[in-house]
Design a protein around this motif. Structure first.
Motif, PDB file in Angstrom:
ATOM      1  N   GLY A 127      51.135 -40.825 -20.197  1.00 15.33           N
ATOM      2  CA  GLY A 127      52.485 -41.021 -20.743  1.00 15.33           C
ATOM      3  C   GLY A 127      52.829 -40.155 -21.952  1.00 15.33           C
ATOM      4  N   VAL A 128      52.032 -39.124 -22.217  1.00 19.35           N
ATOM      5  CA  VAL A 128      52.294 -38.334 -23.426  1.00 19.35           C
ATOM      6  C   VAL A 128      53.664 -37.627 -23.321  1.00 19.35           C
ATOM      7  CG1 VAL A 128      50.996 -36.322 -22.607  1.00 19.35           C
ATOM      8  CG2 VAL A 128      51.285 -36.658 -25.051  1.00 19.35           C
ATOM      9  N   SER A 129      54.468 -37.754 -24.384  1.00 22.81           N
ATOM     10  CA  SER A 129      55.822 -37.187 -24.341  1.00 22.81           C
ATOM     11  C   SER A 129      55.779 -35.689 -24.657  1.00 22.81           C
ATOM     12  CB  SER A 129      56.712 -37.901 -25.358  1.00 22.81           C
ATOM     13  OG  SER A 129      56.291 -37.568 -26.654  1.00 22.81           O
ATOM     14  N   SER A 130      56.875 -35.008 -24.381  1.00 19.16           N
ATOM     15  CA  SER A 130      56.885 -33.559 -24.637  1.00 19.16           C
ATOM     16  C   SER A 130      56.839 -33.276 -26.136  1.00 19.16           C
ATOM     17  CB  SER A 130      58.094 -32.899 -23.990  1.00 19.16           C
ATOM     18  OG  SER A 130      59.246 -33.542 -24.429  1.00 19.16           O
ATOM     19  N   SER A 131      57.430 -34.160 -26.949  1.00 19.11           N
ATOM     20  CA  SER A 131      57.386 -33.904 -28.398  1.00 19.11           C
ATOM     21  C   SER A 131      55.964 -34.142 -28.929  1.00 19.11           C
ATOM     22  CB  SER A 131      58.419 -34.752 -29.136  1.00 19.11           C
ATOM     23  OG  SER A 131      57.884 -35.965 -29.579  1.00 19.11           O
ATOM     24  N   GLU A 132      55.266 -35.135 -28.348  1.00 19.66           N
ATOM     25  CA  GLU A 132      53.859 -35.336 -28.756  1.00 19.66           C
ATOM     26  C   GLU A 132      53.018 -34.144 -28.309  1.00 19.66           C
ATOM     27  OE1 GLU A 132      53.371 -40.205 -28.711  1.00 19.66           O
ATOM     28  OE2 GLU A 132      53.257 -39.139 -26.808  1.00 19.66           O
ATOM     29  N   ARG A 133      53.257 -33.682 -27.113  1.00 17.92           N
ATOM     30  CA  ARG A 133      52.508 -32.528 -26.603  1.00 17.92           C
ATOM     31  C   ARG A 133      52.705 -31.309 -27.515  1.00 17.92           C
ATOM     32  NH1 ARG A 133      50.032 -32.544 -21.969  1.00 17.92           N
ATOM     33  NH2 ARG A 133      51.176 -34.198 -20.938  1.00 17.92           N
ATOM     34  N   GLU A 134      53.916 -31.150 -27.981  1.00 19.28           N
ATOM     35  CA  GLU A 134      54.231 -30.035 -28.882  1.00 19.28           C
ATOM     36  C   GLU A 134      53.404 -30.146 -30.171  1.00 19.28           C
ATOM     37  OE1 GLU A 134      58.378 -29.029 -30.557  1.00 19.28           O
ATOM     38  OE2 GLU A 134      58.555 -29.181 -28.371  1.00 19.28           O
ATOM     39  N   LYS A 135      53.350 -31.377 -30.716  1.00 18.58           N
ATOM     40  CA  LYS A 135      52.579 -31.582 -31.958  1.00 18.58           C
ATOM     41  C   LYS A 135      51.090 -31.340 -31.717  1.00 18.58           C
ATOM     42  CE  LYS A 135      55.832 -34.914 -33.790  1.00 18.58           C
ATOM     43  NZ  LYS A 135      56.317 -36.236 -33.503  1.00 18.58           N
ATOM     44  N   LEU A 136      50.607 -31.729 -30.522  1.00 20.31           N
ATOM     45  CA  LEU A 136      49.179 -31.612 -30.225  1.00 20.31           C
ATOM     46  C   LEU A 136      48.747 -30.173 -29.952  1.00 20.31           C
ATOM     47  CD1 LEU A 136      48.898 -34.819 -28.023  1.00 20.31           C
ATOM     48  CD2 LEU A 136      47.771 -34.453 -30.223  1.00 20.31           C
ATOM     49  N   GLY A 138      43.490 -24.365 -33.221  1.00 21.41           N
ATOM     50  CA  GLY A 138      42.551 -24.522 -34.343  1.00 21.41           C
ATOM     51  C   GLY A 138      43.246 -24.856 -35.650  1.00 21.41           C
ATOM     52  N   LYS A 139      44.502 -25.307 -35.539  1.00 25.71           N
ATOM     53  CA  LYS A 139      45.265 -25.640 -36.756  1.00 25.71           C
ATOM     54  C   LYS A 139      45.348 -27.147 -36.932  1.00 25.71           C
ATOM     55  CE  LYS A 139      47.933 -21.480 -36.472  1.00 25.71           C
ATOM     56  NZ  LYS A 139      49.153 -20.849 -36.062  1.00 25.71           N
ATOM     57  N   LEU A 140      45.826 -27.562 -38.081  1.00 22.94           N
ATOM     58  CA  LEU A 140      45.966 -28.994 -38.327  1.00 22.94           C
ATOM     59  C   LEU A 140      47.202 -29.535 -37.619  1.00 22.94           C
ATOM     60  CD1 LEU A 140      45.128 -29.440 -42.120  1.00 22.94           C
ATOM     61  CD2 LEU A 140      43.705 -29.991 -40.143  1.00 22.94           C
ATOM     62  N   VAL A 141      47.043 -30.690 -37.015  1.00 22.62           N
ATOM     63  CA  VAL A 141      48.173 -31.420 -36.445  1.00 22.62           C
ATOM     64  C   VAL A 141      48.931 -32.026 -37.633  1.00 22.62           C
ATOM     65  CG1 VAL A 141      48.763 -33.406 -34.967  1.00 22.62           C
ATOM     66  CG2 VAL A 141      46.908 -31.849 -34.294  1.00 22.62           C
ATOM     67  N   SER A 142      50.241 -32.249 -37.485  1.00 25.46           N
ATOM     68  CA  SER A 142      51.013 -32.702 -38.655  1.00 25.46           C
ATOM     69  C   SER A 142      50.489 -34.038 -39.186  1.00 25.46           C
ATOM     70  CB  SER A 142      52.505 -32.808 -38.304  1.00 25.46           C
ATOM     71  OG  SER A 142      52.730 -33.972 -37.561  1.00 25.46           O
ATOM     72  N   SER A 143      50.474 -34.138 -40.509  1.00 26.09           N
ATOM     73  CA  SER A 143      49.871 -35.300 -41.172  1.00 26.09           C
ATOM     74  C   SER A 143      50.523 -36.607 -40.759  1.00 26.09           C
ATOM     75  CB  SER A 143      49.974 -35.149 -42.693  1.00 26.09           C
ATOM     76  OG  SER A 143      49.161 -34.092 -43.113  1.00 26.09           O
ATOM     77  N   ASP A 144      51.848 -36.621 -40.689  1.00 23.20           N
ATOM     78  CA  ASP A 144      52.546 -37.864 -40.341  1.00 23.20           C
ATOM     79  C   ASP A 144      52.110 -38.374 -38.974  1.00 23.20           C
ATOM     80  OD1 ASP A 144      53.897 -37.870 -42.674  1.00 23.20           O
ATOM     81  OD2 ASP A 144      55.763 -37.047 -41.875  1.00 23.20           O
ATOM     82  N   PHE A 145      51.977 -37.431 -38.058  1.00 21.82           N
ATOM     83  CA  PHE A 145      51.622 -37.799 -36.684  1.00 21.82           C
ATOM     84  C   PHE A 145      50.187 -38.342 -36.617  1.00 21.82           C
ATOM     85  CE2 PHE A 145      50.390 -36.410 -32.274  1.00 21.82           C
ATOM     86  CZ  PHE A 145      51.153 -37.364 -31.624  1.00 21.82           C
ATOM     87  N   VAL A 146      49.242 -37.613 -37.244  1.00 17.71           N
ATOM     88  CA  VAL A 146      47.839 -38.063 -37.216  1.00 17.71           C
ATOM     89  C   VAL A 146      47.720 -39.411 -37.924  1.00 17.71           C
ATOM     90  CG1 VAL A 146      45.453 -37.497 -37.811  1.00 17.71           C
ATOM     91  CG2 VAL A 146      47.042 -35.674 -37.323  1.00 17.71           C
ATOM     92  N   PHE A 147      48.430 -39.545 -39.021  1.00 19.83           N
ATOM     93  CA  PHE A 147      48.358 -40.795 -39.786  1.00 19.83           C
ATOM     94  C   PHE A 147      48.848 -41.974 -38.937  1.00 19.83           C
ATOM     95  CE2 PHE A 147      50.133 -43.936 -42.732  1.00 19.83           C
ATOM     96  CZ  PHE A 147      49.009 -44.197 -43.497  1.00 19.83           C
TER      97      PHE A 147
END
Ligand code: AP5
Length: 208
Positions: free
Chosen positions: A45-54, A60-69
């Motif tokens: 069920g992963v959404s396209s906006s989540e996929r974009e963040k992932l 090899g970069k950091l995923v956005s802090s708000d999302f990981v938190f």
């Protein structure tokens, strides 16, 4: 013993290896932000906006802090609400994130229950470890002292370079400095054998 154990270290320093051992010994829940993000990535069920963040993980970069938190704090809260302790593996990768978690624990009245363990390793040794892990995984073999792991796409040498550039010791320093300023930091030498690091982590937890 403190109920919130935060493992800090550069990619490949041994956070996951030690978190698994520590969780098995203490009965605490092992919460790995990397594993949670990978699980989410492969969820139907992963959404396209989540996929974009992932996508940042692949680079090899950091995923956005708000999302990981959002993803990890929910899991941490469940476990603490159930009265279980937690071993947090890789959840705190920037000063911003360290402060977010500190605020979160303060809000729960648990700020005194935190200990942060830095598994210290040079960037060069970390690159070597990740290269070894990739070689073993490609052959379906386990690195001695660990279980067989799947090939990780982000262990590709090009991505490892980016991970170390963004998450290596330069990036780690303000985070460890922050926990030190709170009197919550213990540093162990991550270049020792897995068993020796485990023993040092166990001792370190009791120091604070
Ligand atoms: P994540 O999956 O957490 O990867 P990482 O931090 O790069 O860590 P690794 O799992 O590669 O290494 P480790 O330190 O756990 O070491 P390990 O025990 O495996 O995160 C992946 C990605 O997700 C990140 O790049 C980022 O994009 C994103 N992400 C995750 N959290 C985030 C956050 N908070 N904010 C933003 N983005 C986030 O050991 C490595 C190897 O060394 C293994 O082969 C092991 O067998 C071996 N080894 C371990 N200890 C020893 C030892 N003492 N001696 C010899 N070999 C050893």
């Amino acid at each position: 013993m403190k109920k919130i154990i935060i493992l800090l270290g550069v990619p490949g320093s041994g956070k996951g290896t030690q978190a698994k051992r520590l969780a098995a010994r203490t009965g605490y829940a092992h919460i790995s932000s990397g594993n949670l993000l990978r699980t989410l990535e492969s969820a139907p069920g992963v959404s396209s906006s989540e996929r974009e963040k992932l996508q940042a993980m692949k680079d090899g970069k950091l995923v956005s802090s708000d999302f990981v938190f959002e993803v990890t704090a929910r899991e941490i809260a469940h476990r603490l609400d159930d009265g279980q302790g937690v071993v947090l593996d890789g959840v705190s990768r920037s000063l911003e994130q360290a402060q977010m978690y500190q605020g979160f624990f303060e809000g729960r009245g648990a700020a005194d229950d935190v200990v942060a363990i830095e598994i210290a390793l040079s960037d060069e040794q970390a690159v070597q470890r990740l290269s070894t892990r990739l070689e073993y995984a490609k052959q379906g073999m386990a690195v001695p002292g660990t279980a067989v792991e799947e090939v990780r796409k982000d262990d590709d040498p090009e991505v490892v370079r980016q991970r170390i550039a963004e998450q290596g010791n330069v990036a780690l320093s303000p985070i460890t400095g922050y926990y030190a300023s709170l009197g919550q930091l213990v540093r162990v030498d991550g270049s020792k054998s897995i068993d020796e690091v485990e023993a040092d982590v166990a001792k370190g937890i009791c120091l604070i």
